[in-house]
Design an enzyme around this catalytic site. Sequence first.
Site, PDB file in Angstrom:
ATOM      1  N   PRO A   9       0.903  -1.237  -0.176  1.00  0.00           N
ATOM      2  CA  PRO A   9       0.069  -0.173   0.134  1.00  0.00           C
ATOM      3  C   PRO A   9       0.703   1.301  -0.203  1.00  0.00           C
ATOM      4  CG  PRO A   9      -0.243  -1.518   2.101  1.00  0.00           C
ATOM      5  CD  PRO A   9       0.391  -1.973   1.640  1.00  0.00           C
ATOM      6  N   ASN A  10       0.023   2.005  -0.826  1.00  0.00           N
ATOM      7  CA  ASN A  10       0.950   3.229  -0.929  1.00  0.00           C
ATOM      8  C   ASN A  10       2.363   3.652  -1.306  1.00  0.00           C
ATOM      9  OD1 ASN A  10      -1.640   5.434   0.621  1.00  0.00           O
ATOM     10  ND2 ASN A  10      -0.323   4.125   2.531  1.00  0.00           N
ATOM     11  N   ARG A  17       5.051  11.097  -1.987  1.00  0.00           N
ATOM     12  CA  ARG A  17       5.415  10.543  -0.079  1.00  0.00           C
ATOM     13  C   ARG A  17       6.801  11.165   0.084  1.00  0.00           C
ATOM     14  NH1 ARG A  17       4.522   4.512   0.923  1.00  0.00           N
ATOM     15  NH2 ARG A  17       4.209   5.506   3.392  1.00  0.00           N
ATOM     16  N   TYR A  22      11.572   8.128   1.413  1.00  0.00           N
ATOM     17  CA  TYR A  22      11.579   7.259   0.236  1.00  0.00           C
ATOM     18  C   TYR A  22      11.971   7.640  -1.133  1.00  0.00           C
ATOM     19  CZ  TYR A  22       7.926   5.964   3.456  1.00  0.00           C
ATOM     20  OH  TYR A  22       7.272   5.440   4.987  1.00  0.00           O
ATOM     21  N   ASN A  71       8.175  -6.001  -1.356  1.00  0.00           N
ATOM     22  CA  ASN A  71       7.890  -4.185  -0.085  1.00  0.00           C
ATOM     23  C   ASN A  71       6.438  -4.562   0.787  1.00  0.00           C
ATOM     24  OD1 ASN A  71       8.020  -2.021   1.509  1.00  0.00           O
ATOM     25  ND2 ASN A  71       9.403  -0.987  -0.579  1.00  0.00           N
ATOM     26  N   ALA A  74       3.520  -0.984   4.562  1.00  0.00           N
ATOM     27  CA  ALA A  74       3.054  -0.464   6.156  1.00  0.00           C
ATOM     28  C   ALA A  74       2.799  -2.226   6.028  1.00  0.00           C
ATOM     29  CB  ALA A  74       1.602  -0.056   5.962  1.00  0.00           C
ATOM     30  N   GLU A  95      12.874  -9.152   1.262  1.00  0.00           N
ATOM     31  CA  GLU A  95      12.656  -8.066   1.974  1.00  0.00           C
ATOM     32  C   GLU A  95      12.885  -6.726   1.429  1.00  0.00           C
ATOM     33  OE1 GLU A  95      12.374  -8.120   5.841  1.00  0.00           O
ATOM     34  OE2 GLU A  95      11.220  -6.379   6.133  1.00  0.00           O
ATOM     35  N   HIS A  97      13.181  -2.379   1.540  1.00  0.00           N
ATOM     36  CA  HIS A  97      12.538  -1.591   1.862  1.00  0.00           C
ATOM     37  C   HIS A  97      13.009  -0.242   1.823  1.00  0.00           C
ATOM     38  CE1 HIS A  97       9.788  -3.605   4.795  1.00  0.00           C
ATOM     39  NE2 HIS A  97      10.585  -3.698   5.063  1.00  0.00           N
ATOM     40  N   ARG A 104      13.052   3.808  12.763  1.00  0.00           N
ATOM     41  CA  ARG A 104      12.478   4.909  12.555  1.00  0.00           C
ATOM     42  C   ARG A 104      11.568   4.727  14.502  1.00  0.00           C
ATOM     43  NH1 ARG A 104       9.309   4.431   7.125  1.00  0.00           N
ATOM     44  NH2 ARG A 104       8.700   6.863   7.779  1.00  0.00           N
TER      45      ARG A 104
HETATM   46  C1  DQA Z   1       7.793   1.038   3.472  1.00  0.00           C
HETATM   47  C2  DQA Z   1       8.477   0.968   5.298  1.00  0.00           C
HETATM   48  C3  DQA Z   1       7.123   1.135   6.201  1.00  0.00           C
HETATM   49  O1  DQA Z   1       7.433   0.980   7.280  1.00  0.00           O
HETATM   50  C4  DQA Z   1       6.051   2.362   5.607  1.00  0.00           C
HETATM   51  O2  DQA Z   1       4.718   1.689   6.171  1.00  0.00           O
HETATM   52  C5  DQA Z   1       6.190   1.997   3.702  1.00  0.00           C
HETATM   53  C6  DQA Z   1       7.457   2.368   2.964  1.00  0.00           C
HETATM   54  C7  DQA Z   1       9.667   1.138   2.947  1.00  0.00           C
HETATM   55  O3  DQA Z   1       9.620   0.931   2.413  1.00  0.00           O
HETATM   56  O4  DQA Z   1      10.486   1.977   3.705  1.00  0.00           O
HETATM   57  O5  DQA Z   1       4.537   2.468   3.400  1.00  0.00           O
HETATM   58  O6  DQA Z   1       8.100  -0.608   4.015  1.00  0.00           O
END
Ligand code: DQA
Length: 140
Positions: A9-10, A17, A22, A71, A74, A95, A97, A104
């Site tokens: 998501p997002n 963002r 990011y 990835n 959230a 995984e 990020h 964080r």
């Molecule tokens: C994320 C880190 C997560 O905590 C966050 O909710 C994201 C992106 C990252 O790529 O740094 O949406 O996965």
Amino acid sequence: MRVLVINGPNLNMLGKRPKEHYGTLTLDEINNLMIKEAGNAIHLDFFQSNCEGEIVSKIQQSLDYDAIIINPAAYTHTSVAIHDALEIFSGLKIEVHLSEVDNREDFRRINFVRDVCNICFSGGHEKSYLEAIKYLKKMM
Ligand code: DQA
């Protein structure tokens, strides 16, 4: 090697963002960099969803891939369902990020996917995804 790249998501909103976490690139731009890094040896398919169930179903339908780069965004911090789906997948699981997710807010230290993945790359913005491709090349 066939590899599925899953973004949660997002991540479709990258570019809008917070840049300090990011970076500045859109998801399409990151995907194109990954294709370049992969070259001919690795075939990449891409999937992004804002819905947990869609990600679970996609993993279930993708058991014949050699590897998944994910990835979960959230859902990293909340999803037992994605953890359980990844557990079924027997290929390599990476995984990824963009941000330094372990350094964080405290709630981002809760991680439901780490223990079912082979390795994690984080904190490098788009470079985290490219590290995942480099790792796969080494594993081939
Ligand atoms: C994320 C880190 C997560 O905590 C966050 O909710 C994201 C992106 C990252 O790529 O740094 O949406 O996965």
